[in-house]
Design a protein around this motif. Structure first.
Motif, PDB file in Angstrom:
ATOM      1  N   ARG A 195      18.801  63.016  87.554  1.00  0.00           N
ATOM      2  CA  ARG A 195      18.930  62.607  89.143  1.00  0.00           C
ATOM      3  C   ARG A 195      20.253  61.916  89.109  1.00  0.00           C
ATOM      4  NH1 ARG A 195      13.860  61.124  92.920  1.00  0.00           N
ATOM      5  NH2 ARG A 195      15.647  61.295  94.203  1.00  0.00           N
ATOM      6  N   MET A 196      20.796  62.089  90.115  1.00  0.00           N
ATOM      7  CA  MET A 196      21.951  61.456  90.347  1.00  0.00           C
ATOM      8  C   MET A 196      21.951  60.091  90.532  1.00  0.00           C
ATOM      9  SD  MET A 196      24.461  63.996  90.515  1.00  0.00           S
ATOM     10  CE  MET A 196      23.183  64.591  88.872  1.00  0.00           C
ATOM     11  N   LEU A 197      20.779  59.498  91.291  1.00  0.00           N
ATOM     12  CA  LEU A 197      20.646  57.983  91.242  1.00  0.00           C
ATOM     13  C   LEU A 197      20.643  57.428  89.782  1.00  0.00           C
ATOM     14  CD1 LEU A 197      18.290  57.534  94.061  1.00  0.00           C
ATOM     15  CD2 LEU A 197      20.720  56.530  93.805  1.00  0.00           C
ATOM     16  N   HIS A 198      20.198  58.194  88.838  1.00  0.00           N
ATOM     17  CA  HIS A 198      19.991  57.581  87.492  1.00  0.00           C
ATOM     18  C   HIS A 198      21.089  57.765  86.699  1.00  0.00           C
ATOM     19  CE1 HIS A 198      18.728  58.017  83.291  1.00  0.00           C
ATOM     20  NE2 HIS A 198      17.808  57.050  83.554  1.00  0.00           N
ATOM     21  N   HIS A 199      21.954  58.956  86.893  1.00  0.00           N
ATOM     22  CA  HIS A 199      22.925  58.932  86.138  1.00  0.00           C
ATOM     23  C   HIS A 199      24.320  58.280  86.556  1.00  0.00           C
ATOM     24  CE1 HIS A 199      25.986  61.159  83.642  1.00  0.00           C
ATOM     25  NE2 HIS A 199      26.812  61.316  84.812  1.00  0.00           N
ATOM     26  N   PHE A 200      24.320  57.995  87.933  1.00  0.00           N
ATOM     27  CA  PHE A 200      25.324  57.287  88.390  1.00  0.00           C
ATOM     28  C   PHE A 200      24.870  55.544  88.784  1.00  0.00           C
ATOM     29  CE2 PHE A 200      26.991  61.647  89.687  1.00  0.00           C
ATOM     30  CZ  PHE A 200      27.684  61.782  88.716  1.00  0.00           C
TER      31      PHE A 200
END
Length: 252
Positions: free
Chosen positions: A168-173
């Protein structure tokens, strides 16, 4: 379709050859037997008629085989003369009538293609004609922005974790999340971007124009923030270098 037609024509050709050969052989046997029965001794010995019939059929068979071989060799030679390189045909390469026919067919195909283009039709997941997003596929366009943002994130944080396919973008970034400001609802552009990416990844329906606009707006804000951070880092590194040059006694 063309391959099936070729196979069918070859099958009919083989059947035709077999049937013709069968009847020719049958007629040859019938004539030879008639020649034997009508002879004085009723035998093959010293039977001039049987020899004439057999020789005639042998000559016809040899002539047929020779004609087929000649035809195959001629076709093979003509095919060998055809250039294997792809090039554009010019006016002098074909007869005038063929050239005129090619021009007419090309013009007709262009006209049909133009008339067949949708003028006011709307396809789900694509930009509407006459809008700034005309011809844009929402799903693929949003997914292509992931690598661009990831590249900027690595420029700001060199030790940023590598991108994994289903993160997920929240987790990756998560390490660049503090760089963004929150809105009235307490959400950052990264939250909106994460929602848009999750939608295009896992939803069975195509994203709407409003959802695409929200996602692209989040992309613009994220890109602007990361570009600003990178510019500040580059400016800071240039300042440190200039200060080190002026304060280094070896340089002075």
């Amino acid at each position: 379709m063309a391959r099936g037609t070729t196979t069918l024509s070859l099958l009919f050709y083989a059947i035709n050859v077999l049937v013709t050969t069968f009847f020719v052989c049958l007629s040859c046997v019938a004539l030879l037997s008639q020649a034997v029965r009508s002879s004085t001794h009723q035998s093959w010995k010293q039977n001039f008629n049987a020899a004439i019939i057999g020789g005639t059929y042998a000559a016809v068979a040899m002539a047929s085989i020779g004609f087929c071989l000649k035809r195959r060799i001629a076709i093979h030679r003509r095919l060998q003369r055809i250039s294997k390189e792809s090039r554009t045909l010019e006016r002098g390469d074909v007869p005038r009538s063929v050239w005129r026919y090619m021009q007419q067919e090309y013009a007709r195909a262009c006209l049909v293609t133009f008339e067949a283009e949708p003028k006011a039709a709307v396809q789900q997941g694509w930009g509407k004609p006459g809008t700034p997003y005309e011809g844009v596929q929402y799903r693929s366009t949003l997914l292509r922005t992931i690598r661009d943002i990831d590249k900027l994130a690595h420029a700001v944080i060199p030790r940023h974790p590598p991108l994994r396919p289903h993160d997920r973008m929240l987790h990756h970034f998560r390490f660049i999340l503090p760089l963004f400001t929150k809105d009235e609802e307490g959400l950052t552009p990264l939250h909106y971007y994460d929602s848009a990416v999750q939608l295009v990844r896992h939803s069975s329906r195509e994203p709407t124009e409003a959802e695409f606009i929200i996602g692209m707006k989040a992309v613009e804000e994220i890109t602007e923030t990361l570009e600003g951070c990178r510019a500040e880092m580059e400016a800071g590194s240039m300042t440190e270098r200039s200060e080190s040059l002026f304060t280094d006694p070896d340089v002075l």
